[in-house]
Design a protein around this motif. Structure first.
Motif, mmCIF file in Angstrom:
data_model
loop_
_atom_site.group_PDB
_atom_site.id
_atom_site.type_symbol
_atom_site.label_atom_id
_atom_site.label_comp_id
_atom_site.label_asym_id
_atom_site.label_seq_id
_atom_site.Cartn_x
_atom_site.Cartn_y
_atom_site.Cartn_z
ATOM 1 N N VAL A 236 1.855 2.671 22.656
ATOM 2 C CA VAL A 236 2.958 3.424 23.221
ATOM 3 C C VAL A 236 4.274 2.683 22.950
ATOM 4 O O VAL A 236 4.371 1.466 23.146
ATOM 5 N N TYR A 237 5.269 3.446 22.517
ATOM 6 C CA TYR A 237 6.611 2.928 22.280
ATOM 7 C C TYR A 237 7.602 3.831 23.012
ATOM 8 O O TYR A 237 7.407 5.051 23.095
ATOM 9 N N ALA A 238 8.668 3.215 23.517
ATOM 10 C CA ALA A 238 9.771 3.948 24.130
ATOM 11 C C ALA A 238 11.057 3.401 23.530
ATOM 12 O O ALA A 238 11.389 2.234 23.732
ATOM 13 N N ALA B 268 4.047 -0.979 24.640
ATOM 14 C CA ALA B 268 2.884 -1.221 25.491
ATOM 15 C C ALA B 268 1.626 -0.891 24.716
ATOM 16 O O ALA B 268 1.597 0.090 23.959
ATOM 17 N N GLY B 269 0.604 -1.690 24.884
ATOM 18 C CA GLY B 269 -0.641 -1.484 24.146
ATOM 19 C C GLY B 269 -0.860 -2.594 23.143
ATOM 20 O O GLY B 269 -0.265 -3.672 23.229
ATOM 21 N N THR B 270 -1.706 -2.319 22.174
ATOM 22 C CA THR B 270 -2.078 -3.329 21.193
ATOM 23 C C THR B 270 -1.143 -3.292 20.000
ATOM 24 O O THR B 270 -0.195 -2.523 19.955
ATOM 25 N N ASP B 271 -1.439 -4.140 19.022
ATOM 26 C CA ASP B 271 -0.573 -4.272 17.874
ATOM 27 C C ASP B 271 -0.793 -3.130 16.885
ATOM 28 O O ASP B 271 -1.558 -2.199 17.120
ATOM 29 N N SER C 2 -0.904 6.714 18.390
ATOM 30 C CA SER C 2 0.406 6.181 18.759
ATOM 31 C C SER C 2 1.213 7.258 19.465
ATOM 32 O O SER C 2 1.127 8.443 19.130
ATOM 33 N N VAL C 3 2.010 6.808 20.432
ATOM 34 C CA VAL C 3 2.846 7.699 21.229
ATOM 35 C C VAL C 3 4.259 7.133 21.248
ATOM 36 O O VAL C 3 4.441 5.924 21.432
#
Length: 511
Positions: A119-121, A82-85, A92-93
């Motif tokens: 954001v990355y999961a 989620a978010g931009t590139d 960053s999260v």
């Protein structure tokens, strides 16, 4: 429609039927409620309408959450973004789930945090949408597959290098994911190339690993090995695993973990139950439940070198709060805060997402300020060191010439000839340089720091190095010029090779 409502509120508070129709056209329950209120009351205050339209804007401007895949050791690993590139400069999260869950459990955190960060999961290897190879099998490189915290640590760091591709990443992790995040931070700190990979950790209901052999009490020391031996019987393990996948059984287990029972909805049940149907899910379950060794939080927290925030649910039945309160004392310099959320269980990010998202944002901002202050302190110390080095090289300008002056041939009996224009220039330079405090103003003296002194230091080194090579050849010239240079070299502090290198016209330089 929201903009029209705000504009008309500031222009007199009148809400027309056209505006009401536009609000009703929005596919949003909040907008429909606002339209109903506006239809009943044509006149309202600008402040109340502004708050209502802000709620509409927040719902309408949610960040898109995209699913993707990544290869780890030749196996597929699923994650959300989620978010931009990658080109965005925002922090960053990385969100890391707990045992039996997946990255989809952060469904309430990805859109909210994605408005401010990248954001990355990610699904841990063996969980969620990741492949689940058998423990003891081999990957594409011939390495054995083991479901341990060292494996997940390597996965997290490799994911950050290959997918996120950023430094100063904030890890937000729940349950055993918090232990894996701490292991990744400790391993990264020991690697020079990964030392700046992580900025901080937010731990949500950290797993205390009470079934670890080093933490079992006398009762667990009897029951835990017995349960592990029982689950090694394949038929019993399959029966038990099928029972906990039933919706009623799964709902009861989740309600024992969640203090907020409203959060245990059908979507959450699908998130937990769907990966359990994959091939190899039972083997991963058995491999981890029998994993009673490895690191515990008491081992990892003292080794942390990055800021850490611990968030605990007041009604967490899986990890008792009174035991979690002892964790900050293990590393008070790095554990910045211990926050207890009232009425929350083992999964604060899913039970109270608004409060957790706000705490995560505050932690990221505070960590960024701390890093900026530390960088400023380091830069100041570096500049002080550079000034000290510049002063040292400046001293060389005055000391080295008298120490390393080459021996000159004797002056001819004819006496020195008239000085050349180059010699006059050198004399003027020598006169101003041998007595800098007498020949220069106070402002000039104060300016001999920083870049100016660094340049003078470089010049001194060049003059000395080149002078030692060329002084003998340049100063042993025959004729009047050699005699003149020899005469000037007898003056205190004189370094004739400087004139030979810098001040003679090109036509007069020796070939």
């Amino acid at each position: 429609a929201g903009g029209c409502v705000v504009a008309m509120a500031f222009q007199g508070g009148l809400v027309s039927r056209e505006t009401v129709a536009r609000c009703r056209a929005l596919r949003c329950a909040r907008a429909q409620r606002l339209a109903a209120v506006a239809g009943r009351r044509r006149r309202s205050s600008g402040a109340s309408l502004l708050c209502a339209t802000k709620d509409i804007a927040q719902q309408r401007s949610k960040v898109d959450v995209r699913a993707a895949e990544w290869r780890y050791r030749g196996f597929k690993v699923g994650y959300f973004h989620a978010g931009t590139d990658v080109s965005d400069e925002r922090p960053s999260v990385l969100l890391i789930h707990g045992f039996g869950a997946s990255s989809a459990q952060f469904r309430k955190n990805l859109p909210a945090l994605g408005e401010h960060y990248r954001v990355y999961a990610v699904c841990l290897f063996g969980f969620g949408s990741s492949e689940k190879p058998l423990q003891g099998s081999f990957d594409a490189d011939g390495n054995e597959v083991r479901y341990t915290f060292e494996t997940w640590s390597a996965q997290i760091r490799q994911f950050c290098r290959e997918v996120i591709r950023d430094d100063r990443i904030t890890l937000v992790a729940n349950s055993i994911g918090a232990v894996a995040a701490m292991q990744a931070a400790v391993d990264a700190a020991e690697n020079e190339e990964e030392a700046e990979m992580f900025a901080g950790i937010v731990q949500l209901g950290t797993s205390l690993r009470m079934l670890n052999v080093r933490k079992r009490n006398w009762l667990a020391g009897i029951t835990a090995p017995l349960a592990m031996r029982t689950l090694k019987i394949r038929s019993l393990a399959e029966f038990f695993f099928e029972q906990i996948q039933q919706k009623d059984s799964l709902r009861g287990i989740l309600k024992s973990a969640y203090a907020v029972h409203d959060a245990v909805d059908d979507e959450l049940l699908d998130i937990i139950a769907s990966p359990a149907k994959d091939s190899g899910a039972l083997d991963v379950f058995l491999a981890f439940t029998s994993y009673d060794t490895g690191p515990i939080p008491e081992d990892l927290i003292p080794q942390l070198r990055i800021p850490t925030l611990i968030i605990w649910g007041e009604r967490d039945t899986f990890e008792p709060l009174q035991l979690g309160r002892a964790l900050p004392a293990l590393n008070p310099q790095m554990v910045t805060d211990f926050v207890v959320l009232d009425g929350v269980g083992h999964c604060p990010h899913d039970e109270a997402p608004e409060r957790v998202n706000a705490l995560v944002q505050d932690f990221i901002e505070a960590t960024a300020e701390r890093i900026d202050r530390r960088s400023l302190k380091v830069s100041k110390s570096a500049s002080a060191d550079s000034r000290g080095g510049a002063r040292f090289f400046a001293v060389l300008i005055w000391v080295i010439p008298s120490r390393l002056r080459p021996r000159l041939p004797a002056v001819s009996k004819a006496g020195p000839a008239a000085p050349s224009p180059a010699g006059d220039a050198y004399d003027s330079l020598h006169a101003s340089s041998t007595h800098p405090r007498k020949q220069s103003s106070g402002r000039t003296r104060r300016s001999r720091t920083g870049r100016g002194l660094a340049y003078q230091g470089q010049l001194a080194v060049r003059v000395v190095a080149a002078g030692r090579r060329r002084a003998g050849r340049d100063l042993r010239e025959s004729g009047p010029r050699g005699a003149a240079l020899a005469a000037r070299s007898a003056q205190p502090g004189c370094f004739p090779c400087a004139s030979a290198l810098k001040l003679r016209p090109s036509s007069q330089r020796p070939q």
